[in-house]
Write an enzyme that holds these catalytic residues in place. Structure first.
Site, PDB file in Angstrom:
ATOM      1  CD  GLU A  94      -1.274  -3.865   9.274  1.00 30.88           C
ATOM      2  OE1 GLU A  94      -1.036  -2.701   9.162  1.00 30.88           O
ATOM      3  OE2 GLU A  94      -1.900  -4.495   8.385  1.00 30.88           O
ATOM      4  CD  GLU A 118      -0.934   0.317   4.777  1.00 30.07           C
ATOM      5  OE1 GLU A 118      -0.343  -0.607   4.744  1.00 30.07           O
ATOM      6  OE2 GLU A 118      -2.265   0.349   4.604  1.00 30.07           O
ATOM      7  CG  HIS A 147       0.623  -4.189   5.167  1.00 27.85           C
ATOM      8  ND1 HIS A 147      -0.542  -3.852   4.406  1.00 27.85           N
ATOM      9  CD2 HIS A 147       1.442  -5.275   4.864  1.00 27.85           C
ATOM     10  CE1 HIS A 147      -0.448  -4.727   3.319  1.00 27.85           C
ATOM     11  NE2 HIS A 147       0.609  -5.487   3.350  1.00 27.85           N
ATOM     12  CG  HIS A 172      -2.027  -1.057   1.111  1.00 28.46           C
ATOM     13  ND1 HIS A 172      -2.503  -1.919   2.442  1.00 28.46           N
ATOM     14  CD2 HIS A 172      -2.509  -1.790   0.159  1.00 28.46           C
ATOM     15  CE1 HIS A 172      -3.152  -2.652   2.124  1.00 28.46           C
ATOM     16  NE2 HIS A 172      -3.418  -2.774   0.667  1.00 28.46           N
TER      17      HIS A 172
END
Length: 811
Positions: free
Chosen positions: A645, A418, A553, A415
């Site tokens: 994450e 990110e 991410h 992404h």
């Protein structure tokens, strides 16, 4: 022996082969093993094993690779029990390539942006018929020369000369509402509707839960609709406030935002001084929608400890709701005689700033020039707009796969908005280079024993979109998708559905497989909505025998592990793999060494409290993600992969990068070291000592197999314990041995030497036009006699049965 006798022996042996006589029992299979296998005839209309159609390479390295043209899988292929043929590589050969390879869409002409993604529905699974094999031209990842200029057409498309390439520059950094540097206790409000809409929820880009009304809503919302409402932030110290960034309420059900507002400051919360515009109190323009951040620069910087946002007008059909960030510079404390003790960050001398595509090239080039003996830069393909997907390879022998050395990869920027993973990988390149030159033994050992691949930007098109807006104004989703509007997190082939459908439909479980699932034909067609970046990564994964990976991410603080997709399309449900225990270990390794994740006093980022799960979770138990890279990697290759994450803030301010590096440095290193857990070895031919490619390595009680690489080496990630390991390969008798995995950070070596079957030996002899040796002639005679005896016994039993039935009928 006379020629006639030899011919009879050959004919008899063919009959024996057709009859299925074997001299070795099949490898044992645990009765408790779950059936995660796939029936080839149930896989799809493209069922044939891709690895059954391979062509040996004529080079001895994995280096110098570039994407190849897309080729659809043959429609009708019926594989054998071993899903791929164990081809003996020629001298200096490399790993055989699959028939399905990918290339990015050529970036010619001005691309047309789309806002929707075509969903791929699972196709009906049908049996198929045999067809001829196909081969592909080997691809090579060429070393990139970053001294070359960027193509002018690409530069014109990506960086329009009418627009600024650089993001807005702020005089002061953010206080940290979005990054959670500002604590909940520092935020107060005049009133609020309920706890879920309290002042602590008034943080820029905070995300709400699916349902309105819970404790995790998407903004601060005042209880009353009047001009006396305010949101107040305590900076804790004297601060030079320079700007306010405002955003509306994050909700899929409600539309609320502030249209205009005032700002006041104070040192004691009793006397408040308004921000003035010349002689009048300044009124700032707010939002026109609920998601786009709006910057309001104060006419004159204001020095104070407290700041208030005072809404004046709001969306007529809504209420007073907002999310905010404050830009301000902390002033030095005159009472602090040891100011250096308050400094945060890291001692590492790295390039802590945001790097756009051009700056990323410069940094990678500088690292390569600083450490040319252990680094190499190559590209795996291009983005839709034509930007190259650069990879930094770090190894003591860059450009080559060394026997027994595992391959590791980090992927960031799937992404584009990110961005922390991108900067961490760039910093990791610098750090490894610096520490290797200093003689840091941990880094030296890692470089000499591992081949590391770092892909800092999988979605460079998306990153450039977000970068131009800047860290505070990009919002939550700008740059997430590819230029075509594709979410690459859902863009890999859905092999989970194929696997589960086959399990439900197949009654004969022996026909199922559990690894190296073929890619469905509809996915490989050029008409499929598959991003060029995704195709490039799949080609990369198919070419290099990766063992371990992590997908970086942002937007949360948690490590997720496969499966990412739920069975039966449930919104969320714990869906484990056969390697659940090892995946939990991998996730725990990263989460427990990350400074922020391991902080027991940290608050949740948005609407999930992952502390109660120790900051790790099965991906499908968070939310289902069909077509994830993690699941694809596990089901289509040998590689284990988790998603990390990294932070609550998708696009942290540059001033926060040193702290983020220090928080993640140990995690990044210790996770890479896990590639050396479990067992490793080489599968060889007992007679020739040549490595056997595509041998199947089976571990008892774990219903997921792996394959040996092109020269016979393999790596099986396992937790400490005792394991019975069986290796099979087409044309060889199976071999089994016990392997013990210790707790130390090095793998257990389990080598296998396989003996050719008479069938395989005969094939090779006849292919070379040679004579059948006496030992094989004797073996053929023994098989013929055994076959005749078995046939005689069967005929006698049938005759006896017929005679008994005849006597019974007569009586």
């Amino acid at each position: 022996m006379a020629p006639t006798v030899i011919l009879l022996s050959l004919l008899t042996f063919i009959v024996v082969l057709v009859g299925g006589v074997t001299t070795s029992p099949p490898p044992k299979q645990s009765a408790t093993t779950a059936s995660y296998h796939l029936n080839y005839t149930q896989a799809s209309s493209a069922t044939g094993s891709v690895r059954a159609r391979v062509k040996p390479r004529t080079t001895s390295t994995y280096g110098n690779i570039s994407p190849a043209k897309v080729s659809s899988l043959p429609k009708t292929v019926k594989p054998t029990e071993a899903t791929t043929r164990a081809l003996q590589p020629t001298e200096g050969s490399t790993k055989p390539l699959k028939a399905t390879t990918f290339k990015p869409t050529p970036a010619t002409g001005a691309p047309k942006q789309t806002s929707t993604t075509k969903l791929l529905k699972p196709t009906a699974v049908k049996p198929t018929l045999p067809a001829t094999k196909t081969t592909t031209t080997p691809v090579r990842f060429n070393t990139e020369d970053l001294n070359e200029n960027i193509d002018k057409n690409v530069e014109r498309r990506v960086w329009n000369t009418k627009e600024s390439e650089e993001p807005p520059v702020f005089e002061c950094p953010p206080l940290g509402l979005e990054s959670l540097k500002v604590k909940d206790s520092q935020i107060q409000a005049s009133s609020y509707k309920r706890m879920g809409l309290g002042p602590h929820r008034g943080r820029l880009n905070i995300q709400s839960g699916v349902e309105d009304g819970d404790i995790y809503d998407g903004a601060w919302c005042a209880e009353y609709k009047d001009q006396n409402q305010w949101l107040q932030i305590d900076a804790k110290k004297l601060t030079r406030f320079t700007a306010v960034i405002l955003q509306g309420r994050g909700s899929i059900w409600s539309l609320d935002y502030v249209e205009t507002f005032k700002v006041q400051v104070s040192n004691d919360t009793i006397k408040w001084k308004p921000c003035m515009n010349a002689t009048e109190e300044a009124v700032f323009e707010g939002n026109k929608d609920s998601e786009t951040p709006v910057l309001a620069i104060l006419p004159e910087p204001a020095v104070a400890q407290y700041i208030r946002i005072n809404p004046q007008t709001w969306f007529k059909n809504g209420t007073i709701c907002l999310r905010a960030e404050i830009m301000g510079c902390e002033l030095p404390d005159p009472n602090n005689i040891y100011p250096w003790q308050a400094e945060e960050g890291t001692k590492d001398k790295l390039d802590f700033r945001h790097h756009n595509y051009k700056e990323m090239r410069k940094l990678m080039k500088s690292v390569n020039e600083m450490c040319p003996d252990i680094t190499r830069i190559y590209s795996i393909g291009k983005s839709y707009m034509g930007l190259k997907l650069y990879v930094m390879e770090i190894s003591d022998n860059p450009g080559k796969h060394e026997l027994g050395e595992p391959e590791f990869r980090y992927v960031a920027g799937m992404h584009g908005n990110e961005v922390l993973g991108r900067e961490l990988l760039l910093n990791l390149m610098e750090y490894i280079c610096q520490e290797y030159k200093r003689g840091n033994q941990r880094i030296v050992h890692l470089v000499e024993e591992t081949r590391i691949h770092l892909l800092p930007s999988m979605n460079p098109d998306g990153y450039e979109m977000a970068y131009k807006k800047g860290s505070e104004l990009a919002g939550w989703s700008l740059g997430r998708f590819s230029y075509e509007g594709i979410d690459m997190n859902h863009n890999f082939a859905d092999l989970n559905t194929i696997m589960w459908d086959a399990i439900e439909l197949e009654t004969d479980k022996s026909k199922l497989i559990n690894h190296y699932f073929p890619i469905p034909e509809h996915y490989t067609s050029e008409e499929a909505m598959v991003a060029s970046e995704t195709r490039a990564v799949i080609g990369w994964m198919q070419t290099i025998p990766f063992v371990l990976s992590a997908n970086l991410h942002g937007g949360e603080l948690v490590v997720t592990y496969p499966f990412d997709m739920t069975k039966d399309w449930a919104p969320k449900e714990h869906t484990p793999t056969p390697d659940e225990s090892f995946f939990r270990w991998l996730a725990t390794v990263y989460a427990s060494t990350n400074h922020v994740m391991s902080d027991p006093d940290r608050r949740p980022c948005h609407n999930e409290d992952f502390l109660r799960y120790n900051n790790i979770i099965n991906g499908a138990n968070w939310h289902t993600v069909p077509g994830s890279m993690n699941d694809f990697s596990y089901l289509h290759t040998n590689c284990f992969e988790v998603t990390v994450e990294l932070s609550c803030d998708k696009f942290p301010h540059a001033s926060e990068l040193p702290i983020e590096w220090e928080s993640n440095k140990e995690s990044l290193l210790v996770y890479m070291e896990q590639v050396h857990r479990g067992i490793k070895g080489v599968v060889k031919d007992r007679d020739t000592e040549a490595g056997i490619a595509d041998a199947i390595i089976k571990v008892d009680d774990i219903d997921h197999h792996i394959r040996s690489a092109f020269d016979g080496d393999f790596w099986r990630l396992l937790n400490p314990g005792d394991y019975d390991v069986t290796v099979t390969a087409e044309g060889y008798f199976p071999a089994t041995q016990s392997c013990r995995v210790e707790y130390e950070h090095y793998p257990t070596i389990c080598d296998f030497h396989l003996t050719k079957t008479p069938k395989q030996r005969l094939r090779e002899i006849l292919a070379k036009g040679g004579k059948i040796p006496k030992d094989l002639q004797l073996r053929l005679r023994q098989l013929r006699i055994r076959k005749l005896r078995a046939s005689t016994k069967l005929i006698n039993r049938r005759r006896a049965s017929q005679q008994r039935r005849a006597r019974g009928a007569h009586n």
